[in-house]
Design a protein around this motif. Sequence first.
Motif, mmCIF file in Angstrom:
data_model
loop_
_atom_site.group_PDB
_atom_site.id
_atom_site.type_symbol
_atom_site.label_atom_id
_atom_site.label_comp_id
_atom_site.label_asym_id
_atom_site.label_seq_id
_atom_site.Cartn_x
_atom_site.Cartn_y
_atom_site.Cartn_z
ATOM 1 N N GLY A 197 0.782 -1.226 0.000
ATOM 2 C CA GLY A 197 0.000 0.000 0.000
ATOM 3 C C GLY A 197 0.813 1.275 0.000
ATOM 4 O O GLY A 197 0.255 2.369 0.131
ATOM 5 N N ASP A 218 -1.885 2.712 2.741
ATOM 6 C CA ASP A 218 -3.307 2.498 2.523
ATOM 7 C C ASP A 218 -3.738 2.742 1.080
ATOM 8 O O ASP A 218 -4.930 2.819 0.783
ATOM 9 C CB ASP A 218 -4.131 3.389 3.453
ATOM 10 C CG ASP A 218 -3.860 4.874 3.236
ATOM 11 O OD1 ASP A 218 -2.921 5.219 2.490
ATOM 12 O OD2 ASP A 218 -4.594 5.700 3.829
ATOM 13 N N LYS A 233 -7.275 5.592 -1.758
ATOM 14 C CA LYS A 233 -6.965 4.936 -0.489
ATOM 15 C C LYS A 233 -8.042 3.920 -0.108
ATOM 16 O O LYS A 233 -9.156 3.939 -0.640
ATOM 17 C CB LYS A 233 -6.789 5.990 0.603
ATOM 18 C CG LYS A 233 -5.735 7.037 0.244
ATOM 19 C CD LYS A 233 -5.273 7.838 1.436
ATOM 20 C CE LYS A 233 -6.336 8.765 1.954
ATOM 21 N NZ LYS A 233 -5.831 9.581 3.089
ATOM 22 N N SER A 234 -7.707 3.049 0.797
ATOM 23 C CA SER A 234 -8.609 1.974 1.190
ATOM 24 C C SER A 234 -9.885 2.490 1.845
ATOM 25 O O SER A 234 -10.882 1.773 1.910
ATOM 26 C CB SER A 234 -7.888 1.005 2.136
ATOM 27 O OG SER A 234 -7.373 1.688 3.278
ATOM 28 N N ASN A 235 -9.881 3.739 2.324
ATOM 29 C CA ASN A 235 -11.081 4.310 2.931
ATOM 30 C C ASN A 235 -11.975 5.000 1.906
ATOM 31 O O ASN A 235 -12.963 5.653 2.256
ATOM 32 C CB ASN A 235 -10.715 5.286 4.047
ATOM 33 C CG ASN A 235 -9.920 6.496 3.560
ATOM 34 O OD1 ASN A 235 -9.677 6.651 2.362
ATOM 35 N ND2 ASN A 235 -9.507 7.351 4.493
#
Length: 299
Positions: A197, A218, A233-235
């Motif tokens: 990441g 991330d 990003k993962s969010n």
Amino acid sequence: SEKTLQQAINNGDFSGCVIIRPISTGKYSSCVLKINGNVFCWGGDLSGQAQPYLGGDAVSVVSGGSHNCVLKRNGNVDCWGWNGWGQSNDYNGGDVVDIWAGSVNTCALKSNGNVQCWGDNTYGVNAGYSGGDAIKLMSSESDLNHVCIVKSNGNVGCWGKNSYLGIPHNCVITYNGGDAISVAGSWEHTSVLKSDGTIQSWGARNLYGEVIQYNVGDAVEITGSIGGVCALKSNGNVQCWGQNNDGSLNPYSGGDGRYINVASNHGCVLKNNRNVDCYGSSVDGKNADYGGGDAVIPG
């Protein structure tokens, strides 16, 4: 059905692995791949690049300087728009699993792990790649004159233009870390998304901070623009750094992003609701949002 890259990595089998690219940002227009296999485009249409694709069989779309291309279910490639260097020629070999479009070039990754390119060969882009182990092409960018690939061993190979205004920038050097899962870049830099990441970049004179290293861990996808890099990003948010032409590197904080693509001065984010938010330069309306609710979500 198309096999995703992650499925191929998990299984160690890259045969028939199709890379799905659902949105694209060209220099003058934007496009979205719809779940019915058609492509809708908007923005500048001087060379016909904002015309739709209505074949009903597209599985990926990319945009270059003034042209667009789709990868079809039968492994062929259809292109449209400006064709001054032959970059909008079609490919009918029936074996393509990923496509890329740059300033005046188009490349196709074939199922045998080789890459075939066409268009302007001033910088040697049309040399292609014959190593037989390529699994993914770099993210398309409307001003790119160099090409990179991710290999099955997690390394990255590049070729094409390696200087700007006569100044070497070393953006076509190889990456041998063994952990690359995606690659992006622009005029003077190249960036690699690693399996942990993080993002590693090289090249350029770093005039705008585009070659900083991103170590948060991330990032799930990357794209490049002139003097900039963006990370999904993962969010579901997007963070960018570098030269923010017309707001093209503005952050996205909606928390529902699924895919990103950024051109020289505008960018777009595909959201969970299958709509697309765009931002940056409003010239020709290329930064207009798409609210059809039917965009393809890869994965």
